[in-house]
Design an enzyme around this catalytic site. Structure first.
Site, PDB file in Angstrom:
ATOM      1  N   CYS A  68      32.040-117.384  58.646  1.00 55.36           N
ATOM      2  CA  CYS A  68      30.743-117.619  59.281  1.00 55.36           C
ATOM      3  C   CYS A  68      30.973-118.509  60.491  1.00 55.36           C
ATOM      4  O   CYS A  68      32.004-119.163  60.595  1.00 55.36           O
ATOM      5  CB  CYS A  68      29.785-118.327  58.331  1.00 55.36           C
ATOM      6  SG  CYS A  68      29.397-117.379  56.863  1.00 55.36           S
ATOM      7  N   GLU A 117      19.251-120.454  59.549  1.00 52.78           N
ATOM      8  CA  GLU A 117      19.916-119.638  60.552  1.00 52.78           C
ATOM      9  C   GLU A 117      19.346-118.222  60.645  1.00 52.78           C
ATOM     10  O   GLU A 117      18.985-117.623  59.629  1.00 52.78           O
ATOM     11  CB  GLU A 117      21.404-119.505  60.209  1.00 52.78           C
ATOM     12  CG  GLU A 117      22.149-120.812  60.229  1.00 52.78           C
ATOM     13  CD  GLU A 117      23.605-120.683  59.867  1.00 52.78           C
ATOM     14  OE1 GLU A 117      24.392-121.551  60.300  1.00 52.78           O
ATOM     15  OE2 GLU A 117      23.983-119.735  59.135  1.00 52.78           O
TER      16      GLU A 117
END
Length: 194
Positions: A68, A117
């Site tokens: 990520c 996010e």
């Protein structure tokens, strides 16, 4: 990575509204920002899992998807995927395909730190061996995709909250990860359409 690394802040529609230091935004009131998740596969359809390094601010020592990260301001998301895979796992990338352009999540740790996010999800094919960077990755292992799905769903492999939310969405794409359909980049949040 430097201490002045910045992330792209977003409004609720995914438009860029500014930038902020990655090191200062993660807390109890983490603003919505742009990120990505990637799942690295080999030619046999095995997925690369990683365990986050123990000193990471968010979800230390947690098993998760391959990699990520956060695109830098002005950086295309695909470029960020390639950059972080090289930095975290020493991988040479063969292809990067968009799978889930509009994935977003918010999750809170027991200590109150929040992750918030818009996080498009990518499939990556890589033919080189992973060389984990201990600053980022505590461990890495390859698993057949079906075994990964079965072990996560049975609770044998506890995974990060974002990977847990992504799993049913990826499973819905079909049983063979190498045959999953590629999504339209026009469906990305506006901030990610570079």
């Amino acid at each position: 990575m430097t201490s002045d690394e910045h992330v792209v802040l977003l409004d609720g529609e995914g438009n860029p509204i500014g930038t902020a230091s990655k090191w200062t935004i993660h807390g109890a009131e983490t603003p919505l920002h742009l990120a990505f998740s990637s799942y690295v596969f080999d030619e046999h359809g095995q997925v690369l899992l990683t365990r986050r390094a123990g000193h990471k601010l968010t979800w230390p020592d947690q098993w998760t998807n391959s990699c990520c990260g956060h695109p830098l301001p002005g950086e295309p998301v695909r470029s960020a995927v390639i950059r972080r895979l090289s930095f975290e796992l020493g991988l040479r990338v063969d292809s990067v395909d968009l799978l889930l352009p509009r994935f977003a999540y918010r999750a809170a740790m027991d200590n109150g730190i929040v992750e918030n996010e818009m996080c498009p999800v990518f499939r990556v094919l890589a033919s080189s061996d992973a060389t984990p960077n201990p600053e980022e990755v505590g461990a890495a292992r390859w698993l057949p995709w079906k075994q990964y799905v079965d072990e996560v769903l049975s609770g044998e492999i506890p995974i990060s909250p974002w990977a847990g939310e992504q799993l049913p969405l990826l499973v819905s794409l079909g049983p063979d990860p190498l045959a999953w359909p590629v999504a339209d980049p026009a469906d990305l949040p506006p901030a990610a359409r570079l």
